[in-house]
Design an enzyme around this catalytic site. Structure first.
Site, PDB file in Angstrom:
ATOM      1  N   ASN A   9       1.137 -11.576   3.801  1.00 57.05           N
ATOM      2  CA  ASN A   9       0.569 -10.836   4.926  1.00 57.05           C
ATOM      3  C   ASN A   9      -0.943 -10.969   4.789  1.00 57.05           C
ATOM      4  OD1 ASN A   9      -0.336  -8.998   6.794  1.00 57.05           O
ATOM      5  ND2 ASN A   9       0.470  -7.186   5.720  1.00 57.05           N
ATOM      6  N   LYS A  11      -3.193 -10.048   6.817  1.00 57.86           N
ATOM      7  CA  LYS A  11      -3.936  -8.932   7.427  1.00 57.86           C
ATOM      8  C   LYS A  11      -5.113  -9.492   8.255  1.00 57.86           C
ATOM      9  CE  LYS A  11      -2.235  -6.019   3.776  1.00 57.86           C
ATOM     10  NZ  LYS A  11      -2.391  -4.856   2.934  1.00 57.86           N
ATOM     11  N   HIS A  94       3.906  -1.907   9.795  1.00 59.02           N
ATOM     12  CA  HIS A  94       3.164  -1.884   8.533  1.00 59.02           C
ATOM     13  C   HIS A  94       2.428  -0.549   8.415  1.00 59.02           C
ATOM     14  CE1 HIS A  94       0.195  -2.802   5.475  1.00 59.02           C
ATOM     15  NE2 HIS A  94       1.024  -3.748   5.070  1.00 59.02           N
ATOM     16  N   GLU A  96      -0.448   0.150   7.592  1.00 57.47           N
ATOM     17  CA  GLU A  96      -1.804   0.145   8.163  1.00 57.47           C
ATOM     18  C   GLU A  96      -1.743   0.313   9.686  1.00 57.47           C
ATOM     19  OE1 GLU A  96      -3.006  -3.498   6.285  1.00 57.47           O
ATOM     20  OE2 GLU A  96      -2.918  -2.476   4.346  1.00 57.47           O
ATOM     21  N   GLU A 164       7.363  -0.581   1.201  1.00 57.27           N
ATOM     22  CA  GLU A 164       5.970  -0.621   0.766  1.00 57.27           C
ATOM     23  C   GLU A 164       5.465   0.797   0.524  1.00 57.27           C
ATOM     24  OE1 GLU A 164       4.091  -4.552   1.938  1.00 57.27           O
ATOM     25  OE2 GLU A 164       3.706  -3.182   3.579  1.00 57.27           O
TER      26      GLU A 164
HETATM   27  P1  PGA Z   1      -1.128  -5.797  -1.153  1.00 53.09           P
HETATM   28  O1  PGA Z   1      -0.583  -5.597   0.351  1.00 53.09           O
HETATM   29  O2  PGA Z   1      -0.253  -6.829  -1.785  1.00 53.09           O
HETATM   30  O3  PGA Z   1      -2.558  -6.242  -0.990  1.00 53.09           O
HETATM   31  O4  PGA Z   1      -1.021  -4.468  -1.821  1.00 53.09           O
HETATM   32  C1  PGA Z   1       0.781  -5.577   0.612  1.00 53.09           C
HETATM   33  C2  PGA Z   1       1.022  -5.336   2.077  1.00 53.09           C
HETATM   34  O5  PGA Z   1       0.322  -4.502   2.668  1.00 53.09           O
HETATM   35  O6  PGA Z   1       1.901  -5.963   2.695  1.00 53.09           O
END
Ligand code: PGA
Length: 251
Positions: A9, A11, A94, A96, A164
């Site tokens: 991901n 982002k 997600h 976020e 997550e």
């Molecule tokens: P991270 O993110 O591996 O940077 O903790 C995981 C995600 O948000 O999918």
């Protein structure tokens, strides 16, 4: 029985130039993987990344998708627009998106149903905050996210679920193997109750939250963990070490 699935991901990171370079570097490193491999990338990079990944075993996914066929939804992307480029996966819900952009279980549900209707595999994210874990309501929170987020799904085996824990995302803090296994086993049990026990045995459940080359082997060794959703470690060739977790012995 369940084929492992490692997805990145990106982002809001990378550009067409840096993304293409990374995919070119990753291609030979992941070509013999014993798992499915995908990179979910910012929408604007999809055409260039699909081109970069062509002919390889890296599938390209999106980081979100809207439920409507088309219309007045400024800033959103439809399934048809993703399909035009051969996008196979879309991350949905997600943390976020939930935390910063007001995503709700109802929105997750609509996006999930739309993706499935268009043959895009939704990667539906669930997980608790630190406060919820410490308050002892992890299972309650996740149960609701699954029940409401997956309502009306006809074939749950076509959905990928990513567990997550919000407190482990981007923090460098990983759930222990035991914590991740316990919660993912609970997710599988819940899928069995909400849908059917046989489907629960088939559904792919990933762990996400600071998964990296060092901890991936231990996490992937857990019986219910079928893969990973990788944030920061997917922005570098370390991603290939995770994809090759089953034959990477250096750490
Ligand atoms: P991270 O993110 O591996 O940077 O903790 C995981 C995600 O948000 O999918």
């Amino acid at each position: 029985m369940r084929r492992p699935f490692i997805a990145g991901n990106w982002k809001m990171n990378m550009t067409a130039e840096s993304g293409t370079k990374l995919i070119e570097e990753l291609k030979p490193l992941v070509k013999d993987a014993n798992c499915d491999v995908a990179l979910c990338v910012p929408a604007i990079l999809i055409p260039a990344m699909v081109k970069a990944a062509q002919g390889s075993n890296i599938a390209i996914g999106a980081e979100n998708v809207h439920w409507a066929e088309s219309g007045a939804y400024t800033g959103e992307i439809s399934c048809a627009q993703l399909k035009e480029y051969g996008v196979k996966y879309a991350i949905i819900g997600h943390s976020e998106r939930r935390q910063y952009f007001g995503e709700t279980d109802e929105g997750v549900n609509k996006r999930t149903l739309a993706a499935l209707a268009h043959g895009i595999t939704p990667i539906v994210c669930v997980g608790e905050t630190l406060e919820e874990r410490e308050g002892g309501v992890t299972e309650k929170v996740i149960y609701k996210q699954l029940k409401d987020g997956l309502a009306g799904v006809e074939d749950v085996t076509k959905v990928v679920i990513a567990y997550e824990p919000v407190w482990a995302i981007g923090t460098g803090r990983t759930a222990t193997n035991v914590q991740a296994q316990e919660t993912i086993a609970f997710i599988r049990k819940t899928i069995g109750e909400l849908f059917c026990p046989k489907c629960a045995e088939k559904v792919i459940i990933q762990y996400g939250g600071s998964m990296n080359a060092k901890n991936c082997k231990g996490l992937m060794a857990q019986p219910d963990i079928d893969g990973g959703l990788i944030g920061s470690a997917s922005l570098k060739t370390e991603f290939a070490q995770i994809v090759n977790y089953d034959n990477y012995f250096e750490n």
